[in-house]
Scaffold this motif. Sequence first.
Motif, mmCIF file in Angstrom:
data_model
loop_
_atom_site.group_PDB
_atom_site.id
_atom_site.type_symbol
_atom_site.label_atom_id
_atom_site.label_comp_id
_atom_site.label_asym_id
_atom_site.label_seq_id
_atom_site.Cartn_x
_atom_site.Cartn_y
_atom_site.Cartn_z
ATOM 1 N N LEU A 25 0.827 -1.203 0.000
ATOM 2 C CA LEU A 25 0.000 0.000 0.000
ATOM 3 C C LEU A 25 0.864 1.258 0.000
ATOM 4 C CD1 LEU A 25 -2.793 -0.871 2.630
ATOM 5 C CD2 LEU A 25 -2.740 -1.350 0.163
ATOM 6 N N SER A 26 0.373 2.288 -0.659
ATOM 7 C CA SER A 26 1.032 3.589 -0.593
ATOM 8 C C SER A 26 0.868 4.159 0.810
ATOM 9 C CB SER A 26 0.421 4.543 -1.614
ATOM 10 O OG SER A 26 -0.914 4.863 -1.240
ATOM 11 N N LEU A 27 1.589 5.212 1.116
ATOM 12 C CA LEU A 27 1.427 5.854 2.425
ATOM 13 C C LEU A 27 -0.017 6.277 2.662
ATOM 14 C CD1 LEU A 27 4.592 8.123 2.819
ATOM 15 C CD2 LEU A 27 3.938 6.183 4.255
ATOM 16 N N ARG A 28 -0.638 6.870 1.663
ATOM 17 C CA ARG A 28 -2.019 7.329 1.818
ATOM 18 C C ARG A 28 -2.948 6.146 2.065
ATOM 19 N NH1 ARG A 28 -5.425 12.215 -0.489
ATOM 20 N NH2 ARG A 28 -3.740 13.147 0.702
ATOM 21 N N VAL A 77 10.551 11.153 4.983
ATOM 22 C CA VAL A 77 9.987 11.755 6.194
ATOM 23 C C VAL A 77 8.970 12.838 5.834
ATOM 24 C CG1 VAL A 77 10.518 13.118 8.261
ATOM 25 C CG2 VAL A 77 11.978 11.188 7.621
ATOM 26 N N ALA A 78 9.291 13.638 4.803
ATOM 27 C CA ALA A 78 8.356 14.689 4.384
ATOM 28 C C ALA A 78 7.039 14.096 3.907
ATOM 29 C CB ALA A 78 8.988 15.533 3.279
ATOM 30 N N ALA A 79 7.097 12.975 3.192
ATOM 31 C CA ALA A 79 5.881 12.327 2.718
ATOM 32 C C ALA A 79 5.051 11.801 3.895
ATOM 33 C CB ALA A 79 6.231 11.187 1.760
ATOM 34 N N ILE A 80 5.718 11.263 4.913
ATOM 35 C CA ILE A 80 5.010 10.787 6.104
ATOM 36 C C ILE A 80 4.387 11.958 6.850
ATOM 37 C CG2 ILE A 80 5.302 9.692 8.359
ATOM 38 C CD1 ILE A 80 7.485 7.949 7.104
ATOM 39 N N LEU A 82 3.364 14.770 5.659
ATOM 40 C CA LEU A 82 2.200 15.259 4.917
ATOM 41 C C LEU A 82 0.981 14.390 5.213
ATOM 42 C CD1 LEU A 82 1.259 17.357 2.827
ATOM 43 C CD2 LEU A 82 1.845 15.691 1.045
ATOM 44 N N GLU A 83 1.174 13.083 5.212
ATOM 45 C CA GLU A 83 0.071 12.178 5.525
ATOM 46 C C GLU A 83 -0.316 12.267 6.999
ATOM 47 O OE1 GLU A 83 -2.078 10.229 3.871
ATOM 48 O OE2 GLU A 83 -1.275 11.299 2.152
ATOM 49 N N ALA A 84 0.659 12.573 7.857
ATOM 50 C CA ALA A 84 0.363 12.699 9.286
ATOM 51 C C ALA A 84 -0.603 13.851 9.544
ATOM 52 C CB ALA A 84 1.656 12.899 10.073
ATOM 53 N N GLU A 85 -0.438 14.952 8.820
ATOM 54 C CA GLU A 85 -1.356 16.089 8.970
ATOM 55 C C GLU A 85 -2.773 15.689 8.587
ATOM 56 O OE1 GLU A 85 0.157 19.312 6.698
ATOM 57 O OE2 GLU A 85 2.045 19.459 7.822
ATOM 58 N N ARG A 86 -2.897 14.971 7.488
ATOM 59 C CA ARG A 86 -4.214 14.536 7.030
ATOM 60 C C ARG A 86 -4.819 13.528 8.002
ATOM 61 N NH1 ARG A 86 -6.674 10.680 3.635
ATOM 62 N NH2 ARG A 86 -4.736 9.473 3.575
ATOM 63 N N TYR A 91 -8.811 11.444 11.036
ATOM 64 C CA TYR A 91 -9.048 10.293 11.902
ATOM 65 C C TYR A 91 -8.668 10.526 13.369
ATOM 66 C CZ TYR A 91 -9.080 7.992 7.308
ATOM 67 O OH TYR A 91 -9.347 7.643 6.017
ATOM 68 N N GLY A 92 -8.012 11.639 13.654
ATOM 69 C CA GLY A 92 -7.483 11.823 14.999
ATOM 70 C C GLY A 92 -6.358 10.858 15.295
ATOM 71 N N MET A 93 -5.703 10.362 14.264
ATOM 72 C CA MET A 93 -4.648 9.351 14.398
ATOM 73 C C MET A 93 -3.268 9.989 14.285
ATOM 74 S SD MET A 93 -4.106 5.780 12.253
ATOM 75 C CE MET A 93 -3.718 6.594 10.683
ATOM 76 N N LEU A 94 -2.383 9.605 15.180
ATOM 77 C CA LEU A 94 -1.002 10.053 15.154
ATOM 78 C C LEU A 94 -0.199 9.153 14.225
ATOM 79 C CD1 LEU A 94 1.319 11.803 16.461
ATOM 80 C CD2 LEU A 94 1.538 9.941 18.133
ATOM 81 N N VAL A 95 0.533 9.738 13.287
ATOM 82 C CA VAL A 95 1.411 8.980 12.392
ATOM 83 C C VAL A 95 2.848 9.381 12.693
ATOM 84 C CG1 VAL A 95 2.041 8.466 10.007
ATOM 85 C CG2 VAL A 95 -0.366 8.824 10.619
ATOM 86 N N VAL A 96 3.682 8.388 12.975
ATOM 87 C CA VAL A 96 5.054 8.616 13.426
ATOM 88 C C VAL A 96 6.026 8.022 12.408
ATOM 89 C CG1 VAL A 96 6.721 8.193 15.282
ATOM 90 C CG2 VAL A 96 4.289 8.514 15.825
#
Length: 250
Positions: A25-28, A77-80, A82-86, A91-96
């Motif tokens: 799967l892609s990051l998104r 890291v920049a791609a992560i 960007l997805e972390a903000e979304r 979802y209220g989910m933290l992405v690390v």
Amino acid sequence: MSRRVRRRGLLCELHAHSTWSDGTLSLRELVDLYGQAGFDVLCVTDHALRSDDPWFVEQRVRDGRTLVDAGNFDAYVAAIELEAERALVRYGMLVVPGLELTYNDLDPNNAAHAVAVGLRAFVSLDRGIFEALGAAREAGAALIAAHPHGPEADTIPLNTTRRFWREWSRFAPLLDRVELFNQANLFSWVASQHVPVVASGDFHRLEHLSSWKTLLPCLRSERAVVDYLRSPGAAYLLPFRAETAEQAAA
């Protein structure tokens, strides 16, 4: 009589791969899968290998795959981020961000993988796994021994990573946690060591969403998650089923 306050644990996936390495799967897509399943924390830990990895050279020739390296780490890291903000908004989910420090060897007794959660500086494997762990620790990451195979018979020899078991006294001071469960696999020698443990899906494909996971009783922030993993505090392990996401996250 005092009353003990119970804190809701954060439902965490501490070990997951995207198409930045060998995930499907892609990051998104990865973020949407875990967000829709009700997770509180998703750690993206794609592979970083040494430059002379015995299997990756062959794989790269066959399918053109690239992994995380010094040249693309900042973009990773920049791609992560960007997805972390979304993920936080939707979802209220933290992405690390993180890496799986991957030291493969044709001899399983010399092979070891470690998940570095919260790693924001590239760490090379070219000087060995011991040196890479030291560098990741200095960079502030939480370090988890991944699928630490031991003396048990292994049905997939090429994926066997026995070095942590074989040299436990040497590596233990560098590791914060050890995977007791990886997907559906239990590493019984870990239980006998009385060390802080976690459980993870080692996500590569959709079926890995339903596997053993970790609940962390800490605040929902990258710093809090990393600090808790680096502490001796108890983590709680549970078998997660995608169809019961709402109940598991409650």
